[in-house]
Design an enzyme around this catalytic site. Sequence first.
Site, PDB file in Angstrom:
ATOM      1  N   GLY A  10       5.653  24.861  -4.938  1.00  0.00           N
ATOM      2  CA  GLY A  10       5.596  25.026  -6.251  1.00  0.00           C
ATOM      3  C   GLY A  10       6.024  24.090  -7.435  1.00  0.00           C
ATOM      4  CG  ASP A  31       4.659  26.764  -1.635  1.00  0.00           C
ATOM      5  OD1 ASP A  31       5.567  26.477  -1.584  1.00  0.00           O
ATOM      6  OD2 ASP A  31       3.283  27.334  -1.045  1.00  0.00           O
ATOM      7  CB  THR A  35       0.751  29.614  -7.225  1.00  0.00           C
ATOM      8  OG1 THR A  35       2.039  30.584  -6.845  1.00  0.00           O
ATOM      9  CG2 THR A  35       0.187  30.742  -7.077  1.00  0.00           C
ATOM     10  N   GLY A  36       0.924  27.490  -5.067  1.00  0.00           N
ATOM     11  CA  GLY A  36       1.372  25.673  -5.393  1.00  0.00           C
ATOM     12  C   GLY A  36       0.197  24.396  -5.178  1.00  0.00           C
ATOM     13  CB  SER A  75       7.268  34.854  -6.341  1.00  0.00           C
ATOM     14  OG  SER A  75       6.660  35.607  -6.730  1.00  0.00           O
ATOM     15  CE1 TYR A 145       6.798  36.480 -10.852  1.00  0.00           C
ATOM     16  CE2 TYR A 145       7.076  36.864 -12.705  1.00  0.00           C
ATOM     17  CZ  TYR A 145       7.522  35.915 -11.898  1.00  0.00           C
ATOM     18  OH  TYR A 145       8.477  34.985 -12.121  1.00  0.00           O
ATOM     19  CE1 TYR A 159      18.587  42.717   3.498  1.00  0.00           C
ATOM     20  CE2 TYR A 159      19.658  41.114   4.599  1.00  0.00           C
ATOM     21  CZ  TYR A 159      18.804  42.663   4.844  1.00  0.00           C
ATOM     22  OH  TYR A 159      17.526  43.133   5.845  1.00  0.00           O
ATOM     23  NE  ARG A 186       2.984  29.114 -14.473  1.00  0.00           N
ATOM     24  CZ  ARG A 186       4.133  28.695 -13.687  1.00  0.00           C
ATOM     25  NH1 ARG A 186       5.485  29.101 -13.730  1.00  0.00           N
ATOM     26  NH2 ARG A 186       4.018  27.984 -12.745  1.00  0.00           N
TER      27      ARG A 186
HETATM   28  P1  NAD Z   1       4.774  27.986  -9.127  1.00  0.00           P
HETATM   29  O1  NAD Z   1       3.632  28.576  -8.439  1.00  0.00           O
HETATM   30  O2  NAD Z   1       4.645  26.341  -9.243  1.00  0.00           O
HETATM   31  O3  NAD Z   1       5.683  27.599  -7.314  1.00  0.00           O
HETATM   32  C1  NAD Z   1       5.309  29.168  -6.300  1.00  0.00           C
HETATM   33  C2  NAD Z   1       4.784  28.708  -5.291  1.00  0.00           C
HETATM   34  O4  NAD Z   1       5.522  29.768  -3.959  1.00  0.00           O
HETATM   35  C3  NAD Z   1       3.374  28.357  -4.853  1.00  0.00           C
HETATM   36  O5  NAD Z   1       4.509  27.244  -4.325  1.00  0.00           O
HETATM   37  C4  NAD Z   1       2.921  29.421  -3.390  1.00  0.00           C
HETATM   38  O6  NAD Z   1       2.122  28.677  -2.768  1.00  0.00           O
HETATM   39  C5  NAD Z   1       4.321  29.715  -3.374  1.00  0.00           C
HETATM   40  N1  NAD Z   1       4.168  31.655  -2.122  1.00  0.00           N
HETATM   41  C6  NAD Z   1       3.446  32.199  -3.139  1.00  0.00           C
HETATM   42  N2  NAD Z   1       3.711  33.255  -1.621  1.00  0.00           N
HETATM   43  C7  NAD Z   1       4.029  32.659  -1.235  1.00  0.00           C
HETATM   44  C8  NAD Z   1       4.617  33.102   0.071  1.00  0.00           C
HETATM   45  N3  NAD Z   1       3.479  34.849   0.512  1.00  0.00           N
HETATM   46  N4  NAD Z   1       4.533  32.479   0.992  1.00  0.00           N
HETATM   47  C9  NAD Z   1       5.184  31.004   0.958  1.00  0.00           C
HETATM   48  N5  NAD Z   1       4.579  30.483   0.211  1.00  0.00           N
HETATM   49  C10 NAD Z   1       4.486  31.762  -1.143  1.00  0.00           C
HETATM   50  O7  NAD Z   1       5.462  28.714  -9.351  1.00  0.00           O
HETATM   51  P2  NAD Z   1       7.366  28.341 -10.375  1.00  0.00           P
HETATM   52  O8  NAD Z   1       7.171  28.101 -11.431  1.00  0.00           O
HETATM   53  O9  NAD Z   1       7.719  27.242  -9.496  1.00  0.00           O
HETATM   54  O10 NAD Z   1       7.852  29.572  -9.885  1.00  0.00           O
HETATM   55  C11 NAD Z   1       8.856  29.760  -8.480  1.00  0.00           C
HETATM   56  C12 NAD Z   1       9.509  30.693  -8.898  1.00  0.00           C
HETATM   57  O11 NAD Z   1      10.532  30.349  -9.911  1.00  0.00           O
HETATM   58  C13 NAD Z   1       9.213  32.094  -8.914  1.00  0.00           C
HETATM   59  O12 NAD Z   1       9.737  33.047  -8.019  1.00  0.00           O
HETATM   60  C14 NAD Z   1       9.283  32.886 -10.446  1.00  0.00           C
HETATM   61  O13 NAD Z   1       8.621  33.897  -9.790  1.00  0.00           O
HETATM   62  C15 NAD Z   1      10.458  32.183 -10.214  1.00  0.00           C
HETATM   63  N6  NAD Z   1      10.046  32.237 -12.005  1.00  0.00           N
HETATM   64  C16 NAD Z   1       9.468  31.406 -12.557  1.00  0.00           C
HETATM   65  C17 NAD Z   1       9.780  30.919 -14.011  1.00  0.00           C
HETATM   66  C18 NAD Z   1       9.332  29.723 -14.415  1.00  0.00           C
HETATM   67  O14 NAD Z   1       8.715  29.866 -16.108  1.00  0.00           O
HETATM   68  N7  NAD Z   1       8.492  28.566 -13.939  1.00  0.00           N
HETATM   69  C19 NAD Z   1      10.170  31.741 -15.508  1.00  0.00           C
HETATM   70  C20 NAD Z   1      10.909  33.041 -14.277  1.00  0.00           C
HETATM   71  C21 NAD Z   1      10.896  33.113 -12.855  1.00  0.00           C
HETATM   72  N1  UDP Z   2      -0.156  32.244 -24.032  1.00  0.00           N
HETATM   73  C1  UDP Z   2      -0.909  32.062 -25.252  1.00  0.00           C
HETATM   74  N2  UDP Z   2      -1.738  30.973 -24.994  1.00  0.00           N
HETATM   75  C2  UDP Z   2      -2.335  30.934 -23.797  1.00  0.00           C
HETATM   76  C3  UDP Z   2      -1.181  31.338 -23.109  1.00  0.00           C
HETATM   77  C4  UDP Z   2      -0.404  32.063 -23.317  1.00  0.00           C
HETATM   78  O1  UDP Z   2      -0.897  32.274 -26.535  1.00  0.00           O
HETATM   79  O2  UDP Z   2      -3.314  29.967 -23.216  1.00  0.00           O
HETATM   80  C5  UDP Z   2       1.123  32.965 -24.766  1.00  0.00           C
HETATM   81  C6  UDP Z   2       1.019  34.154 -23.979  1.00  0.00           C
HETATM   82  O3  UDP Z   2       0.204  35.622 -25.141  1.00  0.00           O
HETATM   83  C7  UDP Z   2       2.562  34.674 -24.002  1.00  0.00           C
HETATM   84  C8  UDP Z   2       3.652  33.632 -24.065  1.00  0.00           C
HETATM   85  O4  UDP Z   2       1.954  32.189 -24.348  1.00  0.00           O
HETATM   86  O5  UDP Z   2       2.837  35.543 -25.195  1.00  0.00           O
HETATM   87  C9  UDP Z   2       4.112  32.553 -22.945  1.00  0.00           C
HETATM   88  O6  UDP Z   2       2.618  33.108 -21.978  1.00  0.00           O
HETATM   89  P1  UDP Z   2       2.694  32.562 -20.750  1.00  0.00           P
HETATM   90  O7  UDP Z   2       1.482  32.888 -19.904  1.00  0.00           O
HETATM   91  O8  UDP Z   2       3.238  31.212 -20.007  1.00  0.00           O
HETATM   92  O9  UDP Z   2       4.391  33.344 -19.760  1.00  0.00           O
HETATM   93  P2  UDP Z   2       5.282  34.282 -19.934  1.00  0.00           P
HETATM   94  O10 UDP Z   2       6.284  34.665 -21.205  1.00  0.00           O
HETATM   95  O11 UDP Z   2       4.438  35.905 -20.969  1.00  0.00           O
HETATM   96  O12 UDP Z   2       5.589  35.293 -18.880  1.00  0.00           O
END
Ligand code: NAD
Ligand code: UDP
Length: 315
Positions: A10, A31, A35-36, A75, A145, A159, A186
């Site tokens: 991811g 992975d 979504t990755g 996730s 989520y 844990y 996003r």
């Molecule tokens: P992402 O979707 O790019 O990466 C998530 C990865 O998890 C993907 O590669 C997907 O294939 C893998 N995955 C999902 N379900 C799986 C499963 N059951 N088994 C194995 N792999 C699985 O998202 P990201 O932005 O890189 O987010 C990574 C983590 O950080 C997530 O847990 C997310 O909730 C958390 N997070 C991210 C953000 C952000 O802004 N990017 C914000 C808050 C929390």
């Molecule tokens: N948003 C937007 N246009 C888009 C995608 C998202 O205006 O094409 C807005 C969305 O409604 C939210 C903010 O941008 O208020 C951030 O959205 P994102 O999906 O990145 O993540 P969130 O913070 O809501 O988890």
Amino acid sequence: MRFVVSGAAGFIGSHLCDRLIGEGHEVVALDNFLTGSRRNIAHLLGHARFCFREQDVTQPFSVDGAVDGVLHLASPASPKDYLEHPIETLDAGSLGTRNLLELARRHGARFLLASTSECYGDPLEHPQSETYWGHVNPVGPRSCYDESKRFAEALTMAYHRVFGLRTTIARIFNTYGPRMQLDDGRVVPAFIEQALRGGPLVVYGDGSQTRSFCYISDMVEGLYRLLFSDERYPVNLGNPRELTILEFARYVCQVAGIPERIEYAPLPEDDPKRRQPDIAKARRVLGWEPVVSLEEGLRRTLEHFRAQRADADER
Ligand code: NAD
Ligand code: UDP
């Protein structure tokens, strides 16, 4: 040290793998590509200290050999992704977290959970500090989520309390940068993709809702420090600079060098109105704060996606 990283293909997971490898550690990357993307880790495949395994972490599995740390990032994270995969999202936070905690327990390893600012829901407290319990709709579309991550936090603390596991919990706020999927929905990749096509940028609602965007290298630094810290309760990681989404859209147009063209679409249900991390705790316990400005971060991200598009056009 030898680390197991779930969600390694991811966006954040792959950058974290780069950091761990760069520090001389060994990584077992898991992975299932829900979504990755394979492309995110292509440069690591074949590295002597990097081993990739296609594994759904909600299914039972084990890892041979020593494990010093387990990092659970698997996730769906984009609203578009988790609305499309609500059950998988709940499973990743519940069954997935349980499996990875068990792995850490069996190996006497430390554990890091990638949690989220979504634990605060549509917050009534602003900015959000770790002591705030949140305002989450438990049955709304985003609940798959939010509640999955809240459950994951509770399980992680259990844990720690029951087995004395060295657990850490990162409450990650909106993070952006290279390797996000341009079509993951996003706001950062969406606006960048729209800007690269010359606009318009599509703002949901009237754009008055706020977010605070953290560049990926800052996030990785925070996660890396947290992994080795003694802090057991959640720590916010994010950039406290808050913008309305409309301001952000204008900013993207400016950095991309295109005329400001904005269109509006309906605001998704339960979209949080304000979000800004209070990072006093991260400053105190990790000595961490973001250093990359929004302008610099956006510039780097735009360059990355421009190059990716040029590459795709050539093929
Ligand atoms: P992402 O979707 O790019 O990466 C998530 C990865 O998890 C993907 O590669 C997907 O294939 C893998 N995955 C999902 N379900 C799986 C499963 N059951 N088994 C194995 N792999 C699985 O998202 P990201 O932005 O890189 O987010 C990574 C983590 O950080 C997530 O847990 C997310 O909730 C958390 N997070 C991210 C953000 C952000 O802004 N990017 C914000 C808050 C929390
Ligand atoms: N948003 C937007 N246009 C888009 C995608 C998202 O205006 O094409 C807005 C969305 O409604 C939210 C903010 O941008 O208020 C951030 O959205 P994102 O999906 O990145 O993540 P969130 O913070 O809501 O988890």
